[in-house]
Write a protein that holds these residues in place. Structure first.
Motif, PDB file in Angstrom:
ATOM      1  N   ASP A 110      -0.585   7.576   1.121  1.00  0.00           N
ATOM      2  CA  ASP A 110       0.172   6.321   0.996  1.00  0.00           C
ATOM      3  C   ASP A 110       1.621   6.521   1.426  1.00  0.00           C
ATOM      4  O   ASP A 110       2.215   5.632   2.046  1.00  0.00           O
TER       5      ASP A 110
ATOM      6  N   SER B 110      -4.105  -2.832  12.073  1.00  0.00           N
ATOM      7  CA  SER B 110      -5.300  -3.597  11.766  1.00  0.00           C
ATOM      8  C   SER B 110      -6.521  -2.682  11.716  1.00  0.00           C
ATOM      9  O   SER B 110      -7.653  -3.135  11.604  1.00  0.00           O
TER      10      SER B 110
ATOM     11  N   GLU C 185      -9.413  -0.286  10.527  1.00  0.00           N
ATOM     12  CA  GLU C 185     -10.207  -0.208   9.311  1.00  0.00           C
ATOM     13  C   GLU C 185     -10.766   1.182   9.061  1.00  0.00           C
ATOM     14  O   GLU C 185     -11.339   1.431   8.001  1.00  0.00           O
ATOM     15  N   TYR C 186     -10.606   2.060  10.047  1.00  0.00           N
ATOM     16  CA  TYR C 186     -11.181   3.401   9.924  1.00  0.00           C
ATOM     17  C   TYR C 186     -10.128   4.439  10.283  1.00  0.00           C
ATOM     18  O   TYR C 186      -9.138   4.154  10.962  1.00  0.00           O
TER      19      TYR C 186
ATOM     20  N   PRO D 227     -13.633   5.161   6.130  1.00  0.00           N
ATOM     21  CA  PRO D 227     -12.914   3.887   6.078  1.00  0.00           C
ATOM     22  C   PRO D 227     -11.478   4.141   5.626  1.00  0.00           C
ATOM     23  O   PRO D 227     -11.219   5.003   4.774  1.00  0.00           O
ATOM     24  N   LEU D 228     -10.544   3.402   6.222  1.00  0.00           N
ATOM     25  CA  LEU D 228      -9.132   3.597   5.877  1.00  0.00           C
ATOM     26  C   LEU D 228      -8.893   3.404   4.381  1.00  0.00           C
ATOM     27  O   LEU D 228      -8.077   4.096   3.782  1.00  0.00           O
ATOM     28  N   GLU D 229      -9.645   2.486   3.772  1.00  0.00           N
ATOM     29  CA  GLU D 229      -9.425   2.236   2.350  1.00  0.00           C
ATOM     30  C   GLU D 229      -9.800   3.436   1.479  1.00  0.00           C
ATOM     31  O   GLU D 229      -9.414   3.476   0.302  1.00  0.00           O
ATOM     32  N   ASP D 230     -10.522   4.405   2.036  1.00  0.00           N
ATOM     33  CA  ASP D 230     -10.868   5.592   1.246  1.00  0.00           C
ATOM     34  C   ASP D 230      -9.775   6.657   1.243  1.00  0.00           C
ATOM     35  O   ASP D 230      -9.902   7.664   0.537  1.00  0.00           O
TER      36      ASP D 230
ATOM     37  N   THR E  71      -6.409   5.451   1.087  1.00  0.00           N
ATOM     38  CA  THR E  71      -5.224   4.763   0.598  1.00  0.00           C
ATOM     39  C   THR E  71      -5.405   4.386  -0.869  1.00  0.00           C
ATOM     40  O   THR E  71      -6.491   4.516  -1.418  1.00  0.00           O
ATOM     41  N   GLY E  72      -4.309   3.906  -1.480  1.00  0.00           N
ATOM     42  CA  GLY E  72      -4.382   3.503  -2.878  1.00  0.00           C
ATOM     43  C   GLY E  72      -4.531   4.685  -3.818  1.00  0.00           C
ATOM     44  O   GLY E  72      -5.224   4.613  -4.826  1.00  0.00           O
TER      45      GLY E  72
ATOM     46  N   LYS F 240      -5.889   7.714  -3.262  1.00  0.00           N
ATOM     47  CA  LYS F 240      -7.165   8.441  -3.217  1.00  0.00           C
ATOM     48  C   LYS F 240      -7.104   9.695  -2.353  1.00  0.00           C
ATOM     49  O   LYS F 240      -8.071  10.475  -2.347  1.00  0.00           O
TER      50      LYS F 240
ATOM     51  N   TYR G 220     -20.876   8.743   4.885  1.00  0.00           N
ATOM     52  CA  TYR G 220     -19.872   8.451   3.857  1.00  0.00           C
ATOM     53  C   TYR G 220     -19.689   9.609   2.877  1.00  0.00           C
ATOM     54  O   TYR G 220     -18.587  10.068   2.668  1.00  0.00           O
TER      55      TYR G 220
END
Lengths: 129, 201
Positions: free
Chosen positions: B97, B106, B108-109, B123-126, B128-129, B131, B189
């Motif tokens: 982060d 934009s 996503e990966y 996935p980018l969300e894995d 961030t936040g 993690k 994954y």
């Protein structure tokens, strides 16, 4: 070229057996390091499979039988330089054994000028911590 | 057998809380080294870390710049697809982060890429936040080369092949591109709690 440290010979032997069963005669060299003659496994089978492109070199690091004329020390860059094909021949390496053995062999091969991506490694055993 | 290496058989830690151990895993006190090739050795003078790909402007940090970023101590359990888990591993590193702060993308990966050619995709969300981190120390010591030093990724909620050793950057992408193990039979994954070890699991 296959470089085995102790029980690291096991997956490399599977490769040697597959090669033999397929009748393949691609030049294959095995360098097999063990503490003593008693610790060598598959000895008779390797003898039987030698030839047809397969050569086997041993190094016994702790105890050699009387009359032993092959290597008698841990695998080192000088030994690898003698046994391995030259980088210009673009060999592929597979090495397996305890972690420190594999680290030393892989690093030595890279220093001898072999392409890191041509060296496949399988390490086992603790590194501590 | 005399020539089975020490540590070949895992020791079950009787006091490990079973709820912390994903299915099919055993707890080890050791720290095995598994990688498909030789250990890279990159000098710190030549090392850099980059964020590239689909973003407004690529970013990069030299080793000094990277070490000047805010870092934190992270204690997590890690789980290897080869079935060992190590509990309460302690790292020091920079949160992803922090590295992505202010970036416009934009994508996503993300693909992690490393010295020696290793890649792994997520996935980018894995990452961030809170993690994921880029870590440079383990157990209070500089990260050893065999364990991915000078810096590796730490993404502890997934099998540890999703935490690239010898990491040199993150490539942000709009498409998912399977990395090294993912194209060699491993799951895309890698959630250890669902035992997503191999393709098709």
């Amino acid at each position: 070229m296959l470089v085995a440290g102790g029980s690291g010979i096991v997956p490399l032997m599977a490769m040697i057996r597959t090669r033999a069963a397929a009748g393949n005669d691609t030049e294959t060299r095995l360098l097999y390091s063990a503490r003593s003659e008693d610790d060598l496994i598959y000895r008779d089978e390797l003898e039987a499979l030698s030839g047809n492109g397969l050569t086997v070199a041993y190094t016994l690091t702790d105890l050699q039988p009387p009359g032993w004329t092959s290597y008698a020390r841990r695998v080192d860059p000088e030994m690898l330089a003698e046994v391995a094909p030259r980088p210009a021949e673009q060999p592929r390496f597979f090495t397996c054994g305890p972690t420190p053995f594999v680290e030393a062999v892989a690093e030595a091969l890279v220093r001898l000028g072999h392409e890191p991506r041509a060296i496949k490694t399988e390490r086992f055993g603790p590194t501590g911590g | 057998m005399a020539f089975v290496s020490r540590g070949f058989r895992g020791r079950r830690a009787a006091d490990a809380d079973p709820a912390r151990v994903p299915p099919g895993q055993y707890v080890t006190r050791d720290f095995p080294v598994l990688s498909a090739g030789p250990t890279p050795h990159t000098s710190l003078e030549l090392w850099d870390f980059s964020i590239i790909g689909e973003l407004d402007e690529p970013r990069g940090w030299s080793w000094e710049e990277f070490r000047a970023l805010p870092s934190e101590e992270i204690t997590r359990d890690i789980h290897c697809v080869t079935k060992w888990s190590k509990l309460d591993t302690v790292w020091q590193g920079v949160s992803v982060d922090t590295l992505l702060a202010g970036i416009e993308t934009s994508a996503e990966y993300v693909t992690q890429y490393s010295d020696g050619g290793y890649t792994t995709n997520l996935p980018l969300e894995d990452v961030t936040g809170g993690k994921a981190w880029v870590v440079f120390a383990y157990g209070g010591q500089p990260l050893a080369p065999e364990h991915g030093g000078p810096a590796r990724m730490l993404v502890p909620h997934l099998y540890f092949w999703k935490s690239a050793k010898w990491v040199r950057g993150l490539r942000l992408q709009s498409t998912d591109e399977p990395g090294f193990w993912e194209t060699n039979g491993y799951h895309n994954y890698g959630n250890p709690w669902q035992e997503q070890r191999y393709s098709g699991d």
